[in-house]
Motif scaffolding. Structure first.
Motif, PDB file in Angstrom:
ATOM      1  N   THR A   1       0.790  -1.232   0.000  1.00 52.40           N
ATOM      2  CA  THR A   1       0.000   0.000   0.000  1.00 52.40           C
ATOM      3  C   THR A   1       0.822   1.282   0.000  1.00 52.40           C
ATOM      4  OG1 THR A   1      -0.155  -0.090   2.417  1.00 52.40           O
ATOM      5  CG2 THR A   1      -1.937  -1.123   1.158  1.00 52.40           C
ATOM      6  N   GLU A   2       2.056   1.226   0.488  1.00 52.39           N
ATOM      7  CA  GLU A   2       2.849   2.458   0.513  1.00 52.39           C
ATOM      8  C   GLU A   2       4.331   2.142   0.617  1.00 52.39           C
ATOM      9  OE1 GLU A   2       2.372   4.727   4.289  1.00 52.39           O
ATOM     10  OE2 GLU A   2       1.006   3.091   4.826  1.00 52.39           O
ATOM     11  N   LYS A   3       5.138   3.112   0.222  1.00 48.56           N
ATOM     12  CA  LYS A   3       6.575   2.974   0.324  1.00 48.56           C
ATOM     13  C   LYS A   3       7.047   3.479   1.686  1.00 48.56           C
ATOM     14  CE  LYS A   3       7.173   1.378  -3.842  1.00 48.56           C
ATOM     15  NZ  LYS A   3       7.605  -0.008  -4.060  1.00 48.56           N
ATOM     16  N   GLY A   4       7.941   2.732   2.302  1.00 46.17           N
ATOM     17  CA  GLY A   4       8.512   3.128   3.580  1.00 46.17           C
ATOM     18  C   GLY A   4       9.956   3.552   3.424  1.00 46.17           C
ATOM     19  N   LYS A   5      10.575   3.899   4.530  1.00 42.92           N
ATOM     20  CA  LYS A   5      11.960   4.354   4.487  1.00 42.92           C
ATOM     21  C   LYS A   5      12.922   3.240   4.078  1.00 42.92           C
ATOM     22  CE  LYS A   5      11.348   7.907   8.054  1.00 42.92           C
ATOM     23  NZ  LYS A   5      11.763   8.379   9.410  1.00 42.92           N
ATOM     24  N   GLU A   6      12.560   1.995   4.423  1.00 44.08           N
ATOM     25  CA  GLU A   6      13.480   0.890   4.177  1.00 44.08           C
ATOM     26  C   GLU A   6      12.882  -0.194   3.289  1.00 44.08           C
ATOM     27  OE1 GLU A   6      14.779  -0.524   7.944  1.00 44.08           O
ATOM     28  OE2 GLU A   6      15.699   1.370   8.535  1.00 44.08           O
ATOM     29  N   GLY A   7      11.842   0.135   2.559  1.00 43.21           N
ATOM     30  CA  GLY A   7      11.234  -0.878   1.707  1.00 43.21           C
ATOM     31  C   GLY A   7       9.788  -0.553   1.405  1.00 43.21           C
ATOM     32  N   THR A   8       8.928  -1.551   1.544  1.00 39.27           N
ATOM     33  CA  THR A   8       7.509  -1.411   1.216  1.00 39.27           C
ATOM     34  C   THR A   8       6.655  -1.823   2.407  1.00 39.27           C
ATOM     35  OG1 THR A   8       8.063  -1.997  -1.066  1.00 39.27           O
ATOM     36  CG2 THR A   8       5.730  -2.019  -0.464  1.00 39.27           C
ATOM     37  N   ILE A   9       5.562  -1.121   2.622  1.00 44.78           N
ATOM     38  CA  ILE A   9       4.622  -1.465   3.686  1.00 44.78           C
ATOM     39  C   ILE A   9       3.434  -2.184   3.058  1.00 44.78           C
ATOM     40  CG2 ILE A   9       3.113  -0.588   5.507  1.00 44.78           C
ATOM     41  CD1 ILE A   9       4.991   1.866   5.663  1.00 44.78           C
ATOM     42  N   LEU A  10       3.135  -3.353   3.581  1.00 41.75           N
ATOM     43  CA  LEU A  10       1.989  -4.125   3.131  1.00 41.75           C
ATOM     44  C   LEU A  10       0.983  -4.229   4.272  1.00 41.75           C
ATOM     45  CD1 LEU A  10       4.821  -5.777   2.046  1.00 41.75           C
ATOM     46  CD2 LEU A  10       3.041  -6.747   0.577  1.00 41.75           C
ATOM     47  N   ARG A  11      -0.291  -4.403   3.918  1.00 40.94           N
ATOM     48  CA  ARG A  11      -1.342  -4.533   4.925  1.00 40.94           C
ATOM     49  C   ARG A  11      -1.982  -5.915   4.828  1.00 40.94           C
ATOM     50  NH1 ARG A  11      -1.859  -0.325   8.862  1.00 40.94           N
ATOM     51  NH2 ARG A  11      -0.984   1.554   7.896  1.00 40.94           N
ATOM     52  N   THR A  12      -2.065  -6.578   5.980  1.00 39.06           N
ATOM     53  CA  THR A  12      -2.727  -7.871   6.033  1.00 39.06           C
ATOM     54  C   THR A  12      -4.243  -7.678   5.965  1.00 39.06           C
ATOM     55  OG1 THR A  12      -3.031  -7.944   8.430  1.00 39.06           O
ATOM     56  CG2 THR A  12      -0.881  -8.636   7.579  1.00 39.06           C
ATOM     57  N   ASN A  13      -4.991  -8.771   5.957  1.00 48.23           N
ATOM     58  CA  ASN A  13      -6.448  -8.669   5.919  1.00 48.23           C
ATOM     59  C   ASN A  13      -7.009  -7.999   7.169  1.00 48.23           C
ATOM     60  OD1 ASN A  13      -6.535  -9.839   3.433  1.00 48.23           O
ATOM     61  ND2 ASN A  13      -7.545 -11.719   4.061  1.00 48.23           N
ATOM     62  N   SER A  14      -6.212  -7.949   8.239  1.00 45.86           N
ATOM     63  CA  SER A  14      -6.630  -7.240   9.450  1.00 45.86           C
ATOM     64  C   SER A  14      -5.987  -5.858   9.539  1.00 45.86           C
ATOM     65  CB  SER A  14      -6.275  -8.070  10.688  1.00 45.86           C
ATOM     66  OG  SER A  14      -6.972  -9.291  10.700  1.00 45.86           O
ATOM     67  N   TYR A  15      -5.470  -5.393   8.421  1.00 47.21           N
ATOM     68  CA  TYR A  15      -4.888  -4.049   8.301  1.00 47.21           C
ATOM     69  C   TYR A  15      -3.624  -3.886   9.143  1.00 47.21           C
ATOM     70  CZ  TYR A  15      -5.021   0.863   6.912  1.00 47.21           C
ATOM     71  OH  TYR A  15      -4.720   2.096   6.349  1.00 47.21           O
ATOM     72  N   ARG A  16      -2.967  -4.979   9.474  1.00 49.47           N
ATOM     73  CA  ARG A  16      -1.716  -4.876  10.208  1.00 49.47           C
ATOM     74  C   ARG A  16      -0.593  -4.523   9.232  1.00 49.47           C
ATOM     75  NH1 ARG A  16      -1.870  -6.810  15.103  1.00 49.47           N
ATOM     76  NH2 ARG A  16      -0.436  -5.067  15.341  1.00 49.47           N
ATOM     77  N   PRO A  17       0.246  -3.500   9.555  1.00 49.18           N
ATOM     78  CA  PRO A  17       1.331  -3.126   8.648  1.00 49.18           C
ATOM     79  C   PRO A  17       2.541  -4.052   8.795  1.00 49.18           C
ATOM     80  CG  PRO A  17       1.296  -1.683  10.562  1.00 49.18           C
ATOM     81  CD  PRO A  17       0.136  -2.614  10.720  1.00 49.18           C
ATOM     82  N   VAL A  18       2.978  -4.589   7.661  1.00 50.29           N
ATOM     83  CA  VAL A  18       4.173  -5.437   7.623  1.00 50.29           C
ATOM     84  C   VAL A  18       5.189  -4.779   6.693  1.00 50.29           C
ATOM     85  CG1 VAL A  18       5.102  -7.738   7.206  1.00 50.29           C
ATOM     86  CG2 VAL A  18       2.708  -7.479   7.924  1.00 50.29           C
ATOM     87  N   VAL A  19       6.368  -4.495   7.204  1.00 52.16           N
ATOM     88  CA  VAL A  19       7.419  -3.851   6.426  1.00 52.16           C
ATOM     89  C   VAL A  19       8.351  -4.911   5.865  1.00 52.16           C
ATOM     90  CG1 VAL A  19       9.335  -2.209   6.461  1.00 52.16           C
ATOM     91  CG2 VAL A  19       7.293  -1.795   7.870  1.00 52.16           C
TER      92      VAL A  19
END
Length: 413
Positions: free
Chosen positions: A363-381
């Motif tokens: 869903t978005e770019k982070g400082k050290e890679g990419t941020i993804l959202r799980t089905n529960s909207y938890r951010p995983v970098v």
């Protein structure tokens, strides 16, 4: 003429800023890549706390010194227009209630600049579904700016929603001041709107925006049923604001702490993997040490996935501004304690997710890679450079208080 829309504050404000950009593009204005490259800046303001208000005034001075043509929109344009007028006596000031006239006013002032163009917002879209709310919280300047609930028609919203899907949007943020209150003024409900949206085919995600617990009570069963569809994030942001019933009464919140926990228990029983976010205001006028201790206990008991801590900020025109204020040093100390407790609790909650694999959306770019959202909207970098809008299988490898770290297992387009 080149324009740039600079939005501050909530998701709702950002979504409206995008709509204003589309109005300008339809008049042939050219979108600038930055403020520095723009001839005209639409300053889409926020005034929710005093520090933000001061930043808005500073930003006005900065843009004026650079010789920019300035148009002021957003909450400050309604709640504190005099503070803008004294600094920008000739600038258009357009409050949210007048956004329907924005395009006409821009055309009348600047003319049509050329052929209509489109605005590409990428894989994420924001859909504001209403103005205002049903509440009357004693501290809220947003109520002054936005007024009572005024829901947009389902037809209007579905037309815009369909256009998002046609352009390949993968994540749509459905938002309002109180998202769950949608439709109470026009004879419909948020679940009815969401059902219509989900009738559209596609592999995408919907996020339900911030919702007052009192409004969620009315539609909790239908919302939980809708979360059986994986296209809706199993996530709700329900601000409790205090762990003390006495303070909730002073805030004019229409529920008790017990009722809040009844709601949380219902949601977790119906949707076991739901992610709960909440907000707490510390240092509210009249808050005692005992009241503060109750908020600390609430954080420990809730074990929420996300808890946002805000120090009370007295806002002009609100009843809370007339109450006896808590000393800033005390508020700061209480904020520090709450933050320490919530970080410890969230880290413990996140540690339970290590070694688990989730399907997630970039869903978005982070400082050290990419941020993804799980089905529960938890951010995983992840450290990989992943195209936004891509679904991946991600294994959580480490936990932090406010996010997770992970590695990619495979790609799912």
């Amino acid at each position: 003429m080149r324009y740039y829309v600079e939005s501050y504050g909530c998701t709702m404000n950002r979504g409206e800023g995008r709509e204003l950009a589309e109005d300008l593009a339809s008049l042939g204005f050219e979108e600038a890549s930055s403020v520095d490259d723009a001839d005209m800046v639409v300053l889409n303001t926020c005034t929710v706390v005093e520090t933000t208000e001061k930043h808005m005034l500073s930003r006005i001075a900065d843009l004026r010194s650079k010789g920019k043509e300035i148009v002021v929109t957003g909450c400050m344009a309604k709640a504190q227009p005099n503070r803008i007028e004294i600094r920008l006596p000739d600038a258009p000031i357009i409050p949210p209630e007048d956004y329907g006239t924005f395009k006409e006013r821009m055309q009348g002032r600047y003319g049509i600049q050329g052929c209509a163009t489109s605005v590409d917002f990428g894989s994420e879209a924001i859909l504001p579904i209403a103005q205002g709310c049903l509440g009357n919280c004693s501290y809220c300047i947003t109520k002054v700016a936005r007024g009572d609930l005024r829901s947009y028609s389902p037809d209007r919203l579905l037309h815009r929603y369909d256009s998002f899907l046609e352009h390949g949007t993968r994540e749509i943020l459905v938002t309002a001041q109180d998202t769950a209150a949608y439709g109470q003024d026009i004879g419909t409900t948020l679940p009815e709107l969401l059902r219509s949206m989900l009738s559209r085919e596609g592999d995408y995600r919907l996020r339900i925006g911030m919702a007052d617990p009192q409004s969620v009570f009315r539609v909790q069963e239908d919302l939980c049923e809708l979360m059986d569809d994986e296209r809706i994030y199993r996530f709700l942001h329900i601000p409790v604001q205090s762990g003390s019933d006495d303070i909730l009464r002073r805030m004019r919140r229409k529920y008790t702490v017990e009722k809040f926990f009844e709601l949380v228990d219902y949601l977790r029983a119906a949707v076991p993997d739901i992610s709960i976010a909440t907000d707490l205001i510390c240092g509210f006028p009249g808050e005692s040490d005992e009241d503060h201790a109750k908020s600390v206990d609430l954080v420990k008991t809730l074990r929420g996935d996300t808890v946002n801590i805000t120090r009370f900020s007295s806002r002009p025109g609100t009843d809370a501004a007339k109450m006896e204020q808590i000393h800033g040093r005390i508020s700061a100390e209480r904020s520090a304690e709450l933050t320490m407790v919530k970080n410890s609790t969230e880290l413990d909650v996140n540690n339970a997710l290590v070694d688990r694999t989730f399907r997630a959306l970039a869903t978005e770019k982070g400082k050290e890679g990419t941020i993804l959202r799980t089905n529960s909207y938890r951010p995983v970098v992840v450290r990989d450079d992943i195209p936004l809008g891509t679904f991946m299988d991600v294994t959580v490898t480490e936990a932090r208080p406010t996010y997770l770290l992970g590695t990619i297992k495979n790609t799912r387009n």
